[in-house]
Design a protein around this motif. Structure first.
Motif: not given
Length: 295
Positions: A165-170, A220-225, A235-240, A245-248
């Motif tokens: 699971l990932f989300a933006s700081p915003k 997946v690309g639009m979901t990430r965006k 909810f996606t693999p870390y590799e995507v 994540l590296n850019d914060g």
């Protein structure tokens, strides 16, 4: 097939004009060879050879049959040799079906590397999330994520992912940070329309959460965006999302929890694969996991 094999034996006898010499060339007993030719004559209904203790001669029917069989056997051997070359020397056009996002994110660089290894192979690539009909659409191999469908297709497992699971700081600043998977019911969760129940695991613990969101989509690309724009938890693999994540731009959510194993398969219509397909699958099995783990 038995008739063609007997034709081969007959042609060898005619070339040697001797059962003994032909049997030696074929590495089989003379008695077996003589019996097979006799069965061939019985099947045809005509005598093909005059046999004496000293020599073998063609009958009129045998001469006609020899001229025909010689061409047929020659063509069959040539076809066999050409197929053998296809099996041992990867070449020709490789037709591949790929999921759009997986192909774009992970396979583009590998395709270039594979092409450099096999200059005799050209590529036709179909990017689509749906499982194409490999036979009617003339596809050699389809790469798909998730468990393979119940079908006659042959599944060759390449590797597997696990979702996180990932989300933006915003988003986390506006909606708070979930402390437990059950908290996800109060959050915007970006997902596929057919994946509204997220299964999460921590050691031996398993929780299934029914999620909801304003945005449900199959890309997946639009979901990430959307997640980068603060629209929800992805909810996606870390590799995507490793670059994000590296850019914060994204942060892990409930990092101690992971999703189900998500396998990646190469699907083919048959196990009898030409060299170009076999080489491609073997290449992906070797290179794909190391590429993914390098992220």
């Amino acid at each position: 097939m038995e008739l063609l094999n007997d034709m081969v034996l007959f042609v060898e006898v005619c070339k040697a004009m001797s059962f003994r010499k032909a049997a030696e060339n074929l590495d089989m007993p003379s008695s077996t060879l003589s019996r097979r030719i006799s069965h061939l004559e019985e099947a045809i209904g005509l005598r093909l050879l005059h046999r004496t203790t000293r020599k073998v001669e063609l009958t009129e029917a045998g001469l006609i049959y020899f001229e025909r069989c010689k061409r047929i056997v020659g063509e069959a051997k040539l076809a066999h040799e050409q197929l053998g070359e296809m099996l041992s020397n990867p070449s020709g056009t490789l037709r591949i079906s790929l999921p759009v996002d997986f192909g774009t994110i992970f396979l583009t660089s590998l395709l270039v590397e594979f092409a450099e290894h096999y200059p005799g192979i050209n590529f036709e690539i179909d990017l689509t999330p749906r499982l194409v009909d490999l036979v009617t659409q003339n596809i050699d191999v389809a790469i798909r994520m998730g468990n393979p469908p119940n079908s006659n297709l042959i599944a060759h497992k390449l590797m597997q992912f696990r979702g996180n699971l990932f989300a933006s700081p915003k988003y986390l600043e506006q909606h708070g940070i979930p402390e437990h998977p059950n908290d996800l019911v109060h959050h915007e969760c970006l997902s596929f329309p057919n994946n509204t129940r997220w299964k999460l695991y921590r050691a031996e613990e398993k929780i299934e959460v029914k999620i909801g969101a304003r945005f449900m989509l199959n890309n997946v690309g639009m979901t990430r965006k959307l997640s980068l724009l603060g629209q929800g938890i992805i909810f996606t693999p870390y590799e995507v999302v490793h670059d994000d994540l590296n850019d914060g731009l994204l942060k892990p959510v409930l990092p101690e929890w992971q999703g189900d194993v998500l396998p990646v398969y190469a699907l083919t219509e048959t196990r009898l694969l030409p060299a170009k397909v076999r080489a491609f699958i073997d290449f992906l099995r070797k290179r794909l996991p190391s590429l993914i783990h390098s992220f």
